[in-house]
Design an enzyme around this catalytic site. Structure first.
Site, PDB file in Angstrom:
ATOM      1  N   TYR A  61      63.614  98.322  -8.281  1.00 24.98           N
ATOM      2  CA  TYR A  61      62.672  97.166  -8.646  1.00 24.98           C
ATOM      3  C   TYR A  61      62.448  96.506  -7.257  1.00 24.98           C
ATOM      4  O   TYR A  61      63.070  96.146  -6.338  1.00 24.98           O
ATOM      5  CB  TYR A  61      63.277  96.218  -9.353  1.00 24.98           C
ATOM      6  CG  TYR A  61      62.661  96.241 -10.966  1.00 24.98           C
ATOM      7  CD1 TYR A  61      61.212  95.487 -10.901  1.00 24.98           C
ATOM      8  CD2 TYR A  61      62.751  96.949 -11.853  1.00 24.98           C
ATOM      9  CE1 TYR A  61      60.638  95.604 -11.999  1.00 24.98           C
ATOM     10  CE2 TYR A  61      62.376  96.769 -12.985  1.00 24.98           C
ATOM     11  CZ  TYR A  61      61.220  96.037 -13.046  1.00 24.98           C
ATOM     12  OH  TYR A  61      60.347  96.237 -14.344  1.00 24.98           O
ATOM     13  N   GLU A  63      59.749  93.759  -6.964  1.00 26.71           N
ATOM     14  CA  GLU A  63      58.661  92.830  -7.170  1.00 26.71           C
ATOM     15  C   GLU A  63      58.137  91.791  -5.992  1.00 26.71           C
ATOM     16  O   GLU A  63      59.104  91.407  -5.432  1.00 26.71           O
ATOM     17  CB  GLU A  63      59.048  91.665  -8.518  1.00 26.71           C
ATOM     18  CG  GLU A  63      58.739  92.276  -9.733  1.00 26.71           C
ATOM     19  CD  GLU A  63      58.996  91.298 -10.715  1.00 26.71           C
ATOM     20  OE1 GLU A  63      59.148  90.320 -10.465  1.00 26.71           O
ATOM     21  OE2 GLU A  63      58.938  91.557 -12.180  1.00 26.71           O
ATOM     22  N   ASP A 207      33.429 100.790  -6.783  1.00 30.58           N
ATOM     23  CA  ASP A 207      34.501 101.359  -7.580  1.00 30.58           C
ATOM     24  C   ASP A 207      34.335 102.923  -7.143  1.00 30.58           C
ATOM     25  O   ASP A 207      33.559 103.369  -7.842  1.00 30.58           O
ATOM     26  CB  ASP A 207      34.446 100.920  -8.988  1.00 30.58           C
ATOM     27  CG  ASP A 207      35.537 101.688  -9.587  1.00 30.58           C
ATOM     28  OD1 ASP A 207      36.300 102.697  -9.057  1.00 30.58           O
ATOM     29  OD2 ASP A 207      35.881 101.331 -10.899  1.00 30.58           O
ATOM     30  N   THR A 233      40.947 104.568  -7.862  1.00 26.24           N
ATOM     31  CA  THR A 233      42.176 105.269  -8.424  1.00 26.24           C
ATOM     32  C   THR A 233      42.680 106.168  -7.014  1.00 26.24           C
ATOM     33  O   THR A 233      41.883 106.446  -6.314  1.00 26.24           O
ATOM     34  CB  THR A 233      42.069 106.095  -9.476  1.00 26.24           C
ATOM     35  OG1 THR A 233      40.762 107.098  -9.428  1.00 26.24           O
ATOM     36  CG2 THR A 233      41.579 105.294 -10.903  1.00 26.24           C
ATOM     37  N   LYS A 236      42.100 111.229  -8.429  1.00 29.03           N
ATOM     38  CA  LYS A 236      41.008 112.132  -8.734  1.00 29.03           C
ATOM     39  C   LYS A 236      40.647 113.003  -7.477  1.00 29.03           C
ATOM     40  O   LYS A 236      41.362 113.733  -7.155  1.00 29.03           O
ATOM     41  CB  LYS A 236      39.730 111.216  -9.033  1.00 29.03           C
ATOM     42  CG  LYS A 236      40.210 110.686 -10.457  1.00 29.03           C
ATOM     43  CD  LYS A 236      38.943 109.835 -10.808  1.00 29.03           C
ATOM     44  CE  LYS A 236      39.210 109.144 -12.292  1.00 29.03           C
ATOM     45  NZ  LYS A 236      39.444 107.924 -12.273  1.00 29.03           N
ATOM     46  N   ARG A 242      48.854 109.599  -9.999  1.00 35.77           N
ATOM     47  CA  ARG A 242      48.141 108.758 -10.882  1.00 35.77           C
ATOM     48  C   ARG A 242      48.496 107.201 -10.539  1.00 35.77           C
ATOM     49  O   ARG A 242      49.530 106.707 -10.281  1.00 35.77           O
ATOM     50  CB  ARG A 242      48.358 108.761 -12.424  1.00 35.77           C
ATOM     51  CG  ARG A 242      48.171 110.230 -12.962  1.00 35.77           C
ATOM     52  CD  ARG A 242      47.944 110.190 -14.409  1.00 35.77           C
ATOM     53  NE  ARG A 242      46.813 109.748 -14.586  1.00 35.77           N
ATOM     54  CZ  ARG A 242      45.560 110.390 -15.029  1.00 35.77           C
ATOM     55  NH1 ARG A 242      45.839 111.628 -14.788  1.00 35.77           N
ATOM     56  NH2 ARG A 242      44.687 109.824 -15.323  1.00 35.77           N
TER      57      ARG A 242
HETATM   58  C1  LIG Z   1      34.959 104.568 -11.708  1.00 36.85           C
HETATM   59  C2  LIG Z   1      36.353 104.301 -12.489  1.00 36.85           C
HETATM   60  N1  LIG Z   1      36.774 103.168 -12.413  1.00 36.85           N
HETATM   61  C3  LIG Z   1      38.032 103.088 -12.860  1.00 36.85           C
HETATM   62  C4  LIG Z   1      38.798 104.203 -13.727  1.00 36.85           C
HETATM   63  C5  LIG Z   1      39.934 103.865 -14.323  1.00 36.85           C
HETATM   64  O1  LIG Z   1      41.194 104.415 -13.984  1.00 36.85           O
HETATM   65  P1  LIG Z   1      42.272 104.493 -14.888  1.00 36.85           P
HETATM   66  O2  LIG Z   1      41.925 105.684 -15.927  1.00 36.85           O
HETATM   67  O3  LIG Z   1      43.406 105.116 -13.801  1.00 36.85           O
HETATM   68  O4  LIG Z   1      42.785 103.316 -15.574  1.00 36.85           O
HETATM   69  C6  LIG Z   1      38.226 105.290 -13.941  1.00 36.85           C
HETATM   70  C7  LIG Z   1      38.887 106.521 -14.838  1.00 36.85           C
HETATM   71  O5  LIG Z   1      37.981 107.364 -15.168  1.00 36.85           O
HETATM   72  C8  LIG Z   1      36.916 105.353 -13.023  1.00 36.85           C
HETATM   73  O6  LIG Z   1      36.373 106.526 -13.354  1.00 36.85           O
END
Ligand SMILES: Cc1ncc(COP(=O)(O)O)c(C=O)c1O
Length: 430
Positions: A61, A63, A207, A233, A236, A242
């Site tokens: 842990y 935090e 994003d 993320t 991918k 993950r």
């Molecule tokens: C552009 C985008 N942002 C955020 C996310 C969210 O990710 P998570 O599924 O890990 O919560 C995704 C997931 O597909 C995504 O494609």
């Protein structure tokens, strides 16, 4: 990229302690080994990333942040987290990286907590046009607790119209603007979004969840010079575990860190942080640049092969790792086609297409991607074969021809046997 496979009994302790669960893991290994995985948001992590996620770091842990924890015994964890953050900063050319978000959705929620108040307006791409739920879409907390307004793509081009984005931004004065999405087959013009955000004094969030690996490998322009915040993320195209990261200029660091912890989360998942560090190390190698460019080359070759077979692609093709197939003219709903392809050993997801007349749970399109098959070593020379399978599969779906789907499944398995998947037992035994 090739990585060593696991030994022939991959999970001996698990098999002994819980044979029922071990059998399910083995079945999933066989499935991932023998099928053509074309879900655009998925990949195969390396054996090293996989191992890092299964370490004793998961027992701890922590935090807080490195040097400022609420628990003792952080001698190693601090170094792990520093390593991951430093590697992220170097790879993406940013001043600050927070590697603690549990996944992409909580990472995006942290951005709201950092830079907006409940009820504030946020602007993002609409979900049915390719955006993500967390960009202010109504069913998401981000759309319930904030006022989500959206932009889309033009009906004639299938691409985002930046004049429209500017008009909406001027009218709505959002606090936050999101660019990027889950089903965007074209390059994102970060500079143009930044100009709009600057004009209306909004925080620009790029994003890059889908394209992070392409950005890291130089196969997509980087948002680093333009975006206030980069959210991604790690699982991918980046080929990590993950998880997620938030990156920003130093001036945004404090607000973001506070929003992640203590704003939204408790203890970070240290085993995930370690695996992120490994993935970032792998992504910094020259071979990863080749991988990222190969992902795009495969997607372009596949798009060309599908166009040659008369398919309609949203925006007419792709610049990145994904293709949006519009099946309206084929008279096969996306769900029917996707389920038939699944029986044929080709794993995709059904997807809305822009201006889709059908419902989101039974839409007109399919999203297909090349990150996973590229991780196995497939090249543009294989893409006509892949397009043929998809074409035959969709025709078989239309004709309810199960025999053809079974035939394709064994052809797919034959090809995949020659291209072992990273991190999986060779040949899919397990
Ligand atoms: C552009 C985008 N942002 C955020 C996310 C969210 O990710 P998570 O599924 O890990 O919560 C995704 C997931 O597909 C995504 O494609």
């Amino acid at each position: 990229m090739t990585t060593p496979a696991h030994p022939s009994v991959p999970h001996p302790a698990l098999a002994a302690a819980d044979p029922e669960l071990a059998a399910l893991v083995g079945a999933e290994e066989r499935l991932q080994s023998t099928t053509l995985r074309m879900i655009a948001s998925e990949n195969y992590v390396s054996a090293a990333v996989l191992e890092a996620t299964g370490t004793v770091l998961q027992n701890k842990y922590s935090e807080g942040y490195s040097g400022k924890r609420y628990y003792e015994g952080q001698q190693n964890i601090d170094l792990v987290e520093n390593l991951a953050a430093d590697r992220a900063k170097r790879l993406f050319g940013v001043e600050h990286a927070n590697v603690q978000p549990y996944s992409g959705s909580p990472a995006n929620l942290a951005v709201y907590l950092a830079f907006a108040e409940p009820g504030d307006t946020v602007l993002g791409m609409s979900l049915p046009m390719g955006g993500h739920l967390t960009h202010g879409w109504g069913v998401s907390a981000t759309g319930k607790w904030f006022k989500g307004v959206s932009y889309g793509v033009r009906r004639d081009t299938g691409c985002t119209d930046l004049d429209e984005v500017r008009d909406i931004a001027r009218k709505e004065r959002p606090k936050i603007i999101f660019c990027g999405g889950t089903a965007v087959p074209r390059t994102i013009d970060f500079a143009a979004f930044a100009e709009i955000a600057r004009e209306v004094d909004a925080v620009l969030v790029a994003d890059i969840a889908h394209i992070a690996g392409l950005v890291a490998g130089g196969a997509h322009p980087s948002p680093a010079p333009y975006a206030d915040v980069i959210s991604t993320t790690t699982h991918k195209t980046l080929r990590g575990p993950r998880g997620a990261m938030l990156m920003a200029r130093a001036t945004r660091a404090k607000a973001l860190d506070k929003a992640v912890f203590p704003g939204l989360q408790g203890g970070p998942h240290n085993h995930t942080t370690a695996a992120i560090a490994v993935a970032l190390h792998e992504a910094a190698q020259p071979a990863f640049r080749d991988y990222a460019h190969a992902v795009v080359a495969n997607a372009k070759a596949l798009a060309d092969a599908l166009l040659a077979r008369g398919y309609d692609l949203v925006s007419g093709g792709t610049d990145n790792h994904l293709i949006l197939l519009d099946l309206t003219s084929r008279d096969v709903p996306g769900k029917t086609a996707a389920k038939a392809l699944d029986r044929a050993g080709i794993v995709v997801n059904y997807n809305t297409v822009p201006y889709d007349p059908r419902k989101p749970f039974d839409p007109s399109g399919m999203r297909i991607g090349t990150p996973s098959l590229t991780s196995r070593g497939l090249t543009p020379d294989h893409m006509p074969t892949v397009a043929d399978w998809i074409d035959r599969g969709i025709r078989a779906a239309h004709a309810a021809d199960e025999e053809t789907l079974t035939t394709i499944r064994s052809e797919v398995a034959d090809l995949m046997a020659a291209y072992p998947a990273p991190g999986l037992p060779v040949g899919g035994e397990g």
